[in-house]
Design an enzyme around this catalytic site. Structure first.
Site, PDB file in Angstrom:
ATOM      1  N   ASP A  11      36.140  35.107  50.003  1.00 51.26           N
ATOM      2  CA  ASP A  11      37.331  35.984  49.703  1.00 51.26           C
ATOM      3  C   ASP A  11      38.521  35.430  50.594  1.00 51.26           C
ATOM      4  O   ASP A  11      38.312  35.204  52.008  1.00 51.26           O
ATOM      5  CB  ASP A  11      36.977  37.503  50.065  1.00 51.26           C
ATOM      6  CG  ASP A  11      37.736  38.577  49.685  1.00 51.26           C
ATOM      7  OD1 ASP A  11      38.917  38.150  49.317  1.00 51.26           O
ATOM      8  OD2 ASP A  11      37.691  39.362  50.116  1.00 51.26           O
ATOM      9  N   ASP A 101      41.772  35.965  44.054  1.00 52.46           N
ATOM     10  CA  ASP A 101      41.671  35.248  45.506  1.00 52.46           C
ATOM     11  C   ASP A 101      40.068  35.427  46.062  1.00 52.46           C
ATOM     12  O   ASP A 101      39.817  35.701  47.119  1.00 52.46           O
ATOM     13  CB  ASP A 101      42.417  35.929  46.725  1.00 52.46           C
ATOM     14  CG  ASP A 101      42.449  37.353  46.595  1.00 52.46           C
ATOM     15  OD1 ASP A 101      41.624  37.905  45.932  1.00 52.46           O
ATOM     16  OD2 ASP A 101      42.925  38.238  47.382  1.00 52.46           O
ATOM     17  N   GLU A 102      39.153  35.842  44.910  1.00 51.59           N
ATOM     18  CA  GLU A 102      37.766  36.389  45.384  1.00 51.59           C
ATOM     19  C   GLU A 102      36.799  35.737  44.376  1.00 51.59           C
ATOM     20  O   GLU A 102      37.165  35.928  43.210  1.00 51.59           O
ATOM     21  CB  GLU A 102      38.095  37.742  45.500  1.00 51.59           C
ATOM     22  CG  GLU A 102      36.763  38.464  46.133  1.00 51.59           C
ATOM     23  CD  GLU A 102      36.830  39.884  45.774  1.00 51.59           C
ATOM     24  OE1 GLU A 102      36.097  40.523  46.238  1.00 51.59           O
ATOM     25  OE2 GLU A 102      38.034  40.508  45.374  1.00 51.59           O
TER      26      GLU A 102
END
Lengths: 396, 395
Positions: A11, A101-102
């Site tokens: 993350d 983003d993860e």
């Protein structure tokens, strides 16, 4: 269930704000807000003032008057995200993207190739930092849920590995808000019953929880509190490729020298492809030129394969067709990726007239490399050249 | 237009073909029967280029001369030409957008159609009953000259030729990156016609006895052109027992009676197929063709998304199964005369079905070595062989 935790939850920390801080040194160390009317992202310096997302910019500014507000640059975030996912996919083919983003990564089966999950996580964090210039937090555990909890606890810019035997000891003292699916409403309900920690949830029987929270939600929390989460990491449709690249520096190279680099890349990436039990249909050649412009060339094969010789023929053909371009603009980075991946559970064999079938040769060479290291066997053309994986200045 | 195509057109212009001498004249005017026009447009329209890089190739050349209307179309690989009787009031030639003409001809209301082209305005007028069309056109001068057909021709038995094509054509590749494999190797030898096609996953060889003497020929001919020939011939060549064949350095001409098909020959070396066909086998057994075909077809329903068919050979029994993740599975057995150790071999469902369907007799002779080596299906007569590469199964 697997005995060893091989699931990584990766993350990016305060993603948009981190990209802004990366690209503008004046923003580093300062509270940064990204957004217009609404704060889309806040740097950790800003979060220290109690700023959360989403929050109106007006309120955020009242909380932190010295915050720098910047306009969002979506294309920069998209590019950074793509670069980070490239690092993910260079790490393992089993990548399940959750958002920009993860992602979840499953590194099972890569022990001999890449090291333990903890070692892989350390390298992943370093690679994202070096190749993309961004901080990322990684949680490692046996289940997706616990890996996500671990990264949440480890933030920012941290790494947390939950050993299999320490799962419940780690999980139970955490506040119920850490459980997936517990928002303010559910949390309030639980708090109303004097339940504050995951451990307390685990002590309730399932029917009580179902009665309290409704059937689906109760069953869900009951399972999570006992760390039962059988969901596998599912490779999303978004992008499925496995690749590597090499920065070449600024000095001009002959076509032969470039081809040698390409051969080294194809050797290595195809070995990883086989190691991961996959076959590929599309060969992608990525180039970056002296003026930082880029080009991508790809070829799709009639049938998926993991044979080095077949993949190399396609990669060479792509390179040959790009040689005029390379001559004009100068090459500073070359990358190879294999996409359109399939499981190698069933591989269509081909008649051997296009090339000698190298299935057995590949297997033998893989064995040697696994046992004695990646440089134990090499091609004559690569002798004396440095084939260690280089970290490019810019991600592809 | 890429340079190669331009060069090709120029070369063919230099050679001069049947369209040579056709130039825009004061005006072409013809009247033809609508049904016949529709039928003949159907013959040539398959050669109309769909790629659109060279605009004039998307058209059909109409040329009128002494009571005959000629129609021609080409995509530079394949050309088709035919003629029909017309009432010609003015000679001339024009290229009309192919797709458009085919579509509107089918819809015309009356039995007679008049097509008139006046070069000064560049428009083709199509009149049928009270319906009238004005079509923009391309200049006939821009249309490539097609290869001449007056070379020495050989008559080949129509049934023999078409049957041979139909048995092997499915094995030809559609992958343009290896042009040789998109063709069929055609060879005439001592009273025999031999055709071979392979996409590297299967390979078909058909040998057919010929009555008449054949020309000396070994050429790689685009599979697509031969399939067009099959499509063309039963109707256009009805009544004629033979197909005319003319062999040139760069192309081949087929005449079916009232249509001519020319096709480019593919350059290159066809794989040495004899070397690829194994000579010794571990397992040889005959399986009832219709039963096998039915089982394969039924089980294939569950072999989706490239999932393999699994063939398990056990004492006296063959079990075919398939499984697709998230879809389901299928399994069916049939008795076979197999004795020996149990083993499993995987095949692509389409490839196996094509193979079994290509066999004509009551039994399929199945020959196997092991699960990683080529398998062979042979026709009882022995003149047709279908090689199929297995799918390597995990575990």
């Amino acid at each position: 269930m697997r005995a060893v935790g091989t699931i990584l939850h990766a993350d990016l920390d305060a993603f948009f704000a981190s990209v802004e801080q990366r690209d503008d040194p004046r923003l580093r160390g300062r509270p940064v807000l990204v957004g217009g009317w609404v704060v889309m992202a806040a740097s950790y310096e800003a979060k220290a003032y109690g700023i959360r997302t989403p929050m109106s910019s007006a309120l955020a500014r009242r909380l932190c008057p010295e915050a720098v507000v910047v306009e969002p640059r979506i294309s920069a975030y998209t590019e950074a995200s793509r670069a980070v996912f490239d690092v993910f996919e260079d790490t393992t083919p089993l990548v399940e993207g959750l958002s920009i983003d993860e992602a979840f990564l499953d590194v099972r089966g890569l022990e001999r190739l890449s090291g333990s999950p903890a070692q892989i996580a350390i390298r992943l964090r370093r690679d994202v930092r070096e190749r993309v210039g961004l901080p990322i937090t990684v949680g490692v555990a046996r289940t997706k849920f616990l890996a996500k909890v671990a990264s949440g606890v480890a933030k920012p810019d941290g790494l947390l590995v939950v050993p299999t035997e320490r799962e419940l000891a780690f999980l139970h003292p955490l506040p119920v808000e850490r459980l997936w699916g517990v928002g303010p409403v559910t949390a309030a309900k639980l708090h109303g019953r004097g339940i504050a920690t995951v451990g307390q949830v685990a002590q309730l029987d399932r029917t009580t929880l179902e009665f309290l929270l409704g059937r689906a939600s109760g069953r869900h929390l009951h399972a999570l509190a006992h760390n039962r989460d059988p969901r596998p990491v599912e490779v999303g449709r978004r992008r499925r490729s496995i690749g590597s690249q090499r920065a070449l520096g600024r000095s001009p190279r002959s076509p032969d020298a470039i081809e040698a680099v390409l051969i080294g890349l194809v050797d290595r990436v195809s070995r990883r492809l086989r190691g991961a039990g996959r076959i590929a249909r599309t060969v992608v050649l990525r180039l970056r030129f002296g003026d930082f412009s880029r080009a991508t060339r790809s070829q799709t094969l009639p049938q998926a394969t993991a044979e080095t010789a077949v993949l190399l023929v396609a990669a060479r053909r792509l390179l040959t067709s790009a040689l005029p371009l390379i001559e004009r603009r100068g090459l500073t980075l070359v990358g190879v990726a294999f996409a359109n991946l399939e499981d190698d559970a069933a591989v269509q064999l081909a008649l051997p007239f296009a090339h000698a079938s190298c299935h057995f040769l590949d297997a033998a060479l893989d064995e040697v490399c696994e046992r004695y290291g990646a440089n134990a066997v090499t091609r004559a053309v690569l002798l004396g050249s440095d084939q260690s994986p280089a970290v490019p200045l810019l991600p592809d | 237009m890429d340079r190669e195509t331009t060069a090709e057109i120029e070369r063919e212009l230099d050679e001069g073909g049947i369209a040579a001498g056709v130039e825009d004249s004061p005006g072409m005017k013809i009247t033809v029967a609508r049904d016949e026009l529709v039928a003949k447009l159907g013959v040539v329209s398959r050669a109309v280029s769909s790629r659109g890089t060279v605009q004039v190739l998307s058209g059909i050349l109409l040329s009128a001369e002494s009571g005959v209307l000629s129609l021609a179309a080409t995509d530079m690989e394949l050309s088709l030409r035919t003629t029909l009787a017309a009432q010609v009031e003015g000679d001339g030639a024009v290229v009309v957008p192919g797709r458009l003409l085919v579509d509107l001809a089918r819809l015309l209301p009356a039995s007679e159609v008049t097509i008139e082209y006046r070069p000064d305005e560049g428009i083709a007028h199509v009149v049928c009953g009270t319906a009238g069309y004005r079509l923009n056109t391309y200049s006939a001068e821009d249309f490539p000259r097609l290869p001449p057909v007056d070379a020495q021709l050989h008559a080949i038995g129509r049934v023999a030729l078409l049957e041979t094509i139909s048995r092997v054509a499915r094995s030809a590749s559609r992958d343009e990156s290896r042009p040789v494999l998109t063709g069929i190797l055609v060879r005439f030898e001592a009273g025999k016609l031999v055709m071979v096609a392979t996409d590297s996953y299967r390979l078909s060889v058909k040998e057919t006895e010929l009555d008449a003497t054949a020309p000396e020929l070994e050429a790689i001919i685009p599979a697509r052109a031969l399939q067009e020939l099959s499509r063309l011939s039963p109707t256009a060549g009805a009544g004629s027992d033979t197909v005319e064949l003319g062999v040139h350095e760069n192309h081949v001409v087929f005449g079916t009676g009232d249509a001519w098909l020319t096709t480019r020959r593919i350059d290159g070396q066809f794989p040495n197929y004899r070397q690829l066909l194994p000579e010794t086998f571990e397992v040889e057994l005959a399986i009832a063709r219709v039963e096998l075909a039915d089982v394969v077809r039924r089980v294939s329903v569950m072999a989706q998304r490239n999932s393999p068919l699994r063939l398990r050979f056990a004492e006296g029994e063959l079990t075919v199964s398939a499984q697709t993740q998230d879809v389901g599975e299928a399994k069916e057995s049939l008795p076979v005369s197999y004795t020996g150790e149990e083993f499993v071999i995987g095949f692509n469902a389409d490839f196996l079905r094509d193979g079994v369907d290509s066999i004509v007799g009551d039994d399929v002779q199945v020959k196997l070595i092991n699960p990683l080596r080529p398998a062979i299906l042979v026709d009882p007569t022995g003149d047709f062989t279908y090689l199929i590469m297995p799918i390597r199964l995990a575990g």
